[in-house]
Scaffold this motif. Structure first.
Motif, PDB file in Angstrom:
ATOM      1  N   GLN A  35       1.135   6.736  -6.890  1.00 45.47           N
ATOM      2  CA  GLN A  35       0.185   7.850  -6.922  1.00 45.47           C
ATOM      3  C   GLN A  35       0.784   9.123  -6.325  1.00 45.47           C
ATOM      4  OE1 GLN A  35      -3.777   6.701  -5.429  1.00 45.47           O
ATOM      5  NE2 GLN A  35      -3.086   4.597  -5.509  1.00 45.47           N
ATOM      6  N   HIS A  36       2.096   9.106  -6.176  1.00 42.23           N
ATOM      7  CA  HIS A  36       2.763  10.218  -5.503  1.00 42.23           C
ATOM      8  C   HIS A  36       2.379  11.564  -6.112  1.00 42.23           C
ATOM      9  CE1 HIS A  36       5.773  12.570  -3.538  1.00 42.23           C
ATOM     10  NE2 HIS A  36       6.456  12.773  -4.636  1.00 42.23           N
ATOM     11  N   GLY A  96       6.335  10.665  -0.441  1.00 40.43           N
ATOM     12  CA  GLY A  96       7.245  10.033  -1.394  1.00 40.43           C
ATOM     13  C   GLY A  96       8.159   9.054  -0.702  1.00 40.43           C
ATOM     14  N   LEU A 152       0.781   4.198  -2.764  1.00 40.66           N
ATOM     15  CA  LEU A 152       0.449   5.588  -2.431  1.00 40.66           C
ATOM     16  C   LEU A 152       1.639   6.517  -2.637  1.00 40.66           C
ATOM     17  CD1 LEU A 152      -1.647   5.125   0.828  1.00 40.66           C
ATOM     18  CD2 LEU A 152      -2.454   6.104  -1.307  1.00 40.66           C
ATOM     19  N   GLN A 153       2.804   6.083  -2.187  1.00 37.13           N
ATOM     20  CA  GLN A 153       3.920   7.033  -2.136  1.00 37.13           C
ATOM     21  C   GLN A 153       4.734   7.050  -3.414  1.00 37.13           C
ATOM     22  OE1 GLN A 153       5.604   5.812   1.857  1.00 37.13           O
ATOM     23  NE2 GLN A 153       5.062   7.941   2.243  1.00 37.13           N
ATOM     24  N   ILE A 154       4.634   6.000  -4.222  1.00 36.34           N
ATOM     25  CA  ILE A 154       5.428   6.000  -5.445  1.00 36.34           C
ATOM     26  C   ILE A 154       4.524   6.070  -6.674  1.00 36.34           C
ATOM     27  CG2 ILE A 154       7.021   4.633  -6.856  1.00 36.34           C
ATOM     28  CD1 ILE A 154       8.269   3.778  -4.127  1.00 36.34           C
ATOM     29  N   LEU A 174      -1.597  12.491  -6.116  1.00 36.49           N
ATOM     30  CA  LEU A 174      -2.175  12.837  -4.816  1.00 36.49           C
ATOM     31  C   LEU A 174      -1.523  14.074  -4.226  1.00 36.49           C
ATOM     32  CD1 LEU A 174      -2.769   9.357  -3.178  1.00 36.49           C
ATOM     33  CD2 LEU A 174      -4.414  10.958  -4.113  1.00 36.49           C
ATOM     34  N   SER A 190       0.963  10.172   0.467  1.00 40.18           N
ATOM     35  CA  SER A 190       1.582  10.214  -0.856  1.00 40.18           C
ATOM     36  C   SER A 190       2.518  11.404  -1.002  1.00 40.18           C
ATOM     37  CB  SER A 190       0.503  10.274  -1.934  1.00 40.18           C
ATOM     38  OG  SER A 190      -0.200  11.476  -1.792  1.00 40.18           O
ATOM     39  N   ARG A 234       0.827  -1.202   0.000  1.00 39.44           N
ATOM     40  CA  ARG A 234       0.000   0.000   0.000  1.00 39.44           C
ATOM     41  C   ARG A 234       0.867   1.261   0.000  1.00 39.44           C
ATOM     42  NH1 ARG A 234      -4.066   1.253  -1.985  1.00 39.44           N
ATOM     43  NH2 ARG A 234      -4.601   2.854  -0.466  1.00 39.44           N
ATOM     44  N   LEU A 235       1.928   1.246   0.791  1.00 36.39           N
ATOM     45  CA  LEU A 235       2.803   2.423   0.823  1.00 36.39           C
ATOM     46  C   LEU A 235       3.428   2.639  -0.545  1.00 36.39           C
ATOM     47  CD1 LEU A 235       4.626   2.352   4.276  1.00 36.39           C
ATOM     48  CD2 LEU A 235       2.766   3.806   3.515  1.00 36.39           C
ATOM     49  N   HIS A 236       3.800   1.545  -1.190  1.00 41.91           N
ATOM     50  CA  HIS A 236       4.377   1.668  -2.528  1.00 41.91           C
ATOM     51  C   HIS A 236       3.366   2.304  -3.487  1.00 41.91           C
ATOM     52  CE1 HIS A 236       5.462   0.247  -6.596  1.00 41.91           C
ATOM     53  NE2 HIS A 236       6.695   0.509  -6.164  1.00 41.91           N
ATOM     54  N   MET A 289       8.456   6.933   2.720  1.00 44.12           N
ATOM     55  CA  MET A 289       8.313   5.485   2.720  1.00 44.12           C
ATOM     56  C   MET A 289       9.369   4.852   3.620  1.00 44.12           C
ATOM     57  SD  MET A 289       8.061   3.159  -0.649  1.00 44.12           S
ATOM     58  CE  MET A 289       7.323   1.538  -0.612  1.00 44.12           C
TER      59      MET A 289
END
Lengths: 587, 399
Positions: free
Chosen positions: A39-40, B243, A35-37, A43, B240, A31-33, B277
């Motif tokens: 859909q970075h 990053g 969201l953070q990569i 979002l 998000s 999930r972190l991947h 992350m």
């Protein structure tokens, strides 16, 4: 027996429990991947959007000025109060205090404050003192925005020409509406970051785009003449109790609208006066049968076409005439019938005495085709393009409907055709202007401070409709209206005036009404042969359905035209002349 | 691995988590805007209150660790603790203070106590005691299922009445772990649980509109409406923005108050935003390491009671931590759970530290530290003397 020795504890149990948590960790990492990569960017942009607030920095609306540069409507700095109900904490106090400071009823305030949307406009045009009082309340959820309020000189003039500005800042009616794009300018904007409560972040300066102020518009309206015209209309309204009145003053040489008024009128400061009949600008929207005021135009047309001469004597049938075409026939009468009717009249005399039979004969000489072409030539049946909303085109029936017994006998006396006051006055101004038809001109100048004048809206080219000598002859004939004709009671003092009265029955429910009339008068001065054309002012006043003290154009319109012209000419310093004693004319 | 190393690792892990928690609480609450005051003021109240709670928690944990576990195995300890916890939760229902529409707090002036947190502790202690004393009877329905489930039902039922569904789930999972670990007839339990699950879901989730909305918002928060969906949207936006490496401590948009409950239940979103992350996975790894430590302590425990205590403590901390994190990233339905050691909240951190104290006591017992044994004896000396006059119960042999 309970023992303290460890029960058999399989390793797999520990591993299984750990595995469950490890699986949870894996899900978390996925999930972190995502969201953070993955859909970075998307979002983050979304987050930025909700943090950024764009505030409009209102441009200052341009002013509207009269021909001398005196203000008719200008914008002054002011404040607009907005409420964000979601951020308000003390609605009760806000309601009570604001009712006191800005005088908005508390029911309205309560409705605003219980609404679900933010950014509600509570009040416009607050002055600095009110703004300061609101600031001192220190209430959450209230915002003041720099703005501009429309201001009028002590007594608003020419509301139908100037118009008004709606709460949303758009022009409504008049020049405010038609020239809105010029007047409005372009609002600037300020981009600022805010927190979730809408508070701007301190110390972070966003980009700022300065507003571009609107253009000023100078009109051809002259305030003193406008005031005189409005006063005349108000007096006529008082005396004759009509449904409505239109009044226009035009400078013949240029086609400039010097004054324009409509009654009933409204006050741009007071919305309660914005009734439909008051907002209606009759000077350009009223459509009526011009009646006798149309006669000089057609007589001039017949002469210009070589079908008659001004000194030609025509038999006027003593007030009753039946014309036959094949087996069809039409009988017309003249208003002189009761007093024995006219015998032989020159065309000039026919104009001055407004003889119907003479006009019908001239119309028959022209024939349907030429008559129709002349009506077109004189710009009837189409909008003249004056920059005012709702200009009417008038009514000219299609060519195939024109025939000898109908249009040829009716149109020359101003029936079977409908015009606007503006169309009619412009056609008469062409006579006063020695035959040159000028397009109506309302805007003198459009400019912005520190910049050269903007190009004006394009006007039509002037066009010659009468030869100069013919125009002078018509004018001369029309002076007799004033000296010994239907409007002799309204002759000017010190000026030779030309004019024509008109009275028509209104068409009510498809039939001519004997109760409702339109009484009008169009005239100008100075009208002696040597008068310089640039001095000439043309004035038209038309009363719709005068109910008291008469209804004839000579009674209800001519005296007021006389008053306005007398004032305007004297004010302009037009030299007076020795008027010849009125010559008696044969009846 | 020697047990001293285990204990040291435990200490370091917990210290790291608590330290991180304090940092994130500072990051989200010091600026006035972050806690709903728009005056831009600076407040240290949250930080100070959390520090005070940590102090209380550390002392309590130390006492529990030093006291050892024997006194927790007395037969009526289970019922006493469960009773006390039940009474306090009941008190909440009667006199509780309502925050965000949920009645979960007992108001003692400056201190708000959330008994549901203590109910979790009581559940672990009482069930460990009960199951450890059951011996061979664990295989019977009465000892292996009915009694533990009765305690669970009373505690969880009361907690459920405070609208704290998250804690109920943590408690249920903990009971499951304890029963499995104790060798209870868990296939029968699984059968009961599976047959009861649909009914339970209907009454706990489907029936209450806000809960249903909350429950399903996580499936697609961009389409759903309502506060729960908004909450998740803001959480996603915050996460998000971080990053890979984060926007930096104190630089997050959380300070702008878009994300609700950012210093309590949703602090993990702030960690992911500010530390990226790397930080987010790092915190999860710390918890995974804590779980591994706890399970190791349980595996190496010298007796069933200590194994159950360690397993229970690990289950409470682990399920709560991962459930919280999965909620924040939108992989589990929203349940007002705190992130152990990290979230702001006095009751939560005190209970978590107490659980660590129990874990430490179990690890200590495993090592058989004589000093600790003496200390333990000293502290419970009085009861030991009392106990000696009675018939020596079976469990006394262990001591």
């Amino acid at each position: 027996m309970i023992t303290s020795a460890p029960a058999p504890h399989p390793v797999w149990l520990t591993i299984a429990m750990f595995a469950i948590f490890a699986a949870a960790f894996a899900v978390l990492a996925l999930r972190l991947h995502a969201l953070q990569i993955e859909q970075h960017e998307a979002l983050r942009a979304r987050g930025e959007r909700q943090r950024v607030r764009v505030i409009s920095v209102p441009a200052r609306r341009g002013g509207i000025f009269d021909a001398s540069g005196a203000p008719l409507a200008v914008s002054q700095p002011s404040w607009t109060l907005l409420a964000d109900p979601a951020y308000m904490d003390d609605r009760l106090r806000a309601t009570l205090e604001l009712e006191r400071i800005i005088g908005v009823p508390r029911e309205r305030l309560r409705a605003h404050f219980s609404a679900a949307t933010n950014g509600r406009v509570i009040a416009h045009g607050l002055d600095e003192a009110q703004a300061q009082a609101i600031r001192e309340l220190r209430l959450r959820g209230l915002r003041l925005r720099r703005d501009h309020a429309r201001c009028w000189p002590s007594e608003p003039l020419a509301p139908h020409v100037v118009g008004f500005v709606n709460d949303d800042g758009r022009g409504g009616g008049g020049i405010e509406q038609t020239m809105h794009e010029w007047l409005a300018g372009r609002d600037g904007r300020e981009v600022m970051e805010v927190d979730a409560l809408g508070n701007p972040l301190v110390g972070i300066s966003g980009e700022r785009q300065e507003p571009e102020d609107g253009h000023h518009v100078q009109l051809t309206i002259e305030i003193p003449v406008q005031r005189a015209l409005e006063a005349a209309l108000a007096e006529a309204a008082e005396k004759h109790a009509p449904q409505g009145i239109a009044g226009i003053v035009v400078r013949a040489a240029t086609g400039e609208i010097v004054a324009m008024a409509s009654w009933p009128t409204f006050d741009p400061r007071d919305r309660s006066t914005f009734r439909p009949e008051a907002l209606n600008n009759r000077a350009v929207q009223f459509t009526y049968e011009p009646g006798s005021t149309f006669k000089p135009l057609i007589a001039g047309a017949a002469v210009a076409d070589g079908l008659a001469r001004f000194d030609e004597r025509i038999f006027c049938e003593h007030g009753r005439w039946t014309h036959r075409v094949g087996r069809a026939a039409r009988t017309i009468t003249d208003h002189s019938l009761a007093s024995g009717g006219h015998g032989m009249l020159t065309v000039t005399e026919g104009i001055a005495l407004s003889d119907n039979i003479l006009m019908a004969k001239l119309g028959l000489r022209l024939g349907p085709q030429r008559l129709y072409e002349w009506v077109q030539q004189l710009q009837f049946g189409r909008r003249l393009g004056i920059p005012l909303p709702g200009e009417g085109p008038g009514i000219v029936r299609p060519r195939q409907a024109w025939n000898e017994l109908g249009a040829c006998m009716s149109v020359p006396m101003g029936h079977e055709i409908a015009v606007t006051p503006l169309q009619l006055i412009m056609a008469h101004a062409a006579i006063a202007n020695r035959g040159m038809w000028m397009p109506p001109r309302l805007i003198k100048r459009v400019w912005r401070e520190g910049a050269s004048d903007a190009a004006l809206p394009l006007l039509e080219a002037p066009r010659r409709v009468f030869r100069e000598q013919d125009a002078l002859q018509i004018e001369e004939a029309m002076t007799h209206t004033m000296s010994e004709g239907t409007a002799r009671a309204s002759d000017l003092e010190g000026y030779v005036a030309a004019g024509k009265t008109g009275t028509t029955m209104k068409i009510v429910d498809g039939r001519y009404s004997h109760e409702q009339h339109v009484g009008s008068f169009v005239g100008w001065a100075p009208a002696h042969r040597e008068a310089p054309v640039q001095d000439k002012l043309v004035c038209l006043i038309a009363l719709d359905d005068a109910t008291k003290n008469g209804h004839f154009g000579a009674q209800v319109a001519a005296p007021y035209v006389q008053r306005v012209l007398q004032f305007a000419l004297e004010r302009a310093g037009v030299p007076k002349v020795e008027k010849p004693a009125p010559a008696r004319r044969a009846r | 691995m020697p047990s001293s190393a285990l204990r040291l690792a435990l200490l370091v892990l917990v210290a790291a988590l608590v330290g991180l928690g304090l940092t994130m609480i500072a990051s989200t609450t010091v600026l006035g805007t972050a806690v709903g005051h728009s005056d831009g003021s600076v407040t240290y109240a949250y930080l100070l209150r959390q520090l005070a709670a940590i102090g209380v928690g550390v002392v309590a944990a130390g006492l529990l660790s030093v006291a050892g576990t024997t006194w927790l195995q007395r037969p009526w300890t289970a019922w006493l603790l469960a009773g006390a916890a039940a009474a306090s939760v009941f008190a909440v229902l009667l006199f509780g203070r309502t925050i965000n529409g949920a009645k979960r707090w007992l108001d003692f002036g400056p201190i708000n106590v959330q008994p549901a947190e203590f109910a979790k502790l009581a559940l672990v202690l009482s069930l460990a005691c009960l199951l450890a004393n059951a011996g061979e009877r664990i295989r019977t329905l009465r000892w292996g299922l009915l009694q533990p489930l009765l305690i669970f039902a009373v505690l969880a039922g009361l907690v459920y009445l405070t609208k704290d569904l998250g804690s109920v789930i943590v408690m249920a999972l903990t009971v499951l772990a304890l029963l499995v670990c104790a060798g209870a007839p868990w296939p029968r339990l699984a059968l009961i649980a599976l047959s009861a699950l649909p009914l339970l879901l209907y009454f706990t989730v489907w029936e209450v509109a806000y809960r249903r909305e909350r429950f399903f918002a996580f499936l697609d928060p961009w389409q759903a409406a309502g506060p729960a969906a908004y909450h998740l949207q803001q959480s996603f936006i915050a996460i998000s923005s971080g990053g890979i490496s984060g926007v930096g401590l104190g630089q997050g948009s959380a300070a702008l108050a878009f994300l609700p409950e950012r210093h309590t239940d949703f602090i993990y979103a702030v960690i992911c935003e500010e530390l990226g992350m790397i930080g987010g996975l790092g915190v999860a790894l710390l918890f995974l390491a804590l779980i591994a430590l706890g399970l190791t302590i349980a595996y190496r425990a010298p007796d069933l009671h200590r194994r159950l205590l360690a397993t229970g403590a690990t289950a409470v901390l682990g399920t709560q931590a991962f459930w919280n994190m999965l909620v924040v990233v939108g992989a589990a339905p929203t349940k007002g759970l705190t992130l152990p050691f990290v979230s702001y909240g006095g009751s939560s951190i005190i209970v978590c530290l107490m659980l660590i104290g129990i874990l430490d006591a179990c690890a200590r017992a495993e090592a058989g530290l004589p000093a600790a044994r003496r200390g333990e004896t000293r502290i419970i000396g009085a009861t030991t003397a009392l106990r000696a006059r009675r018939e020596a119960p079976a469990w006394a042999e262990a001591a």
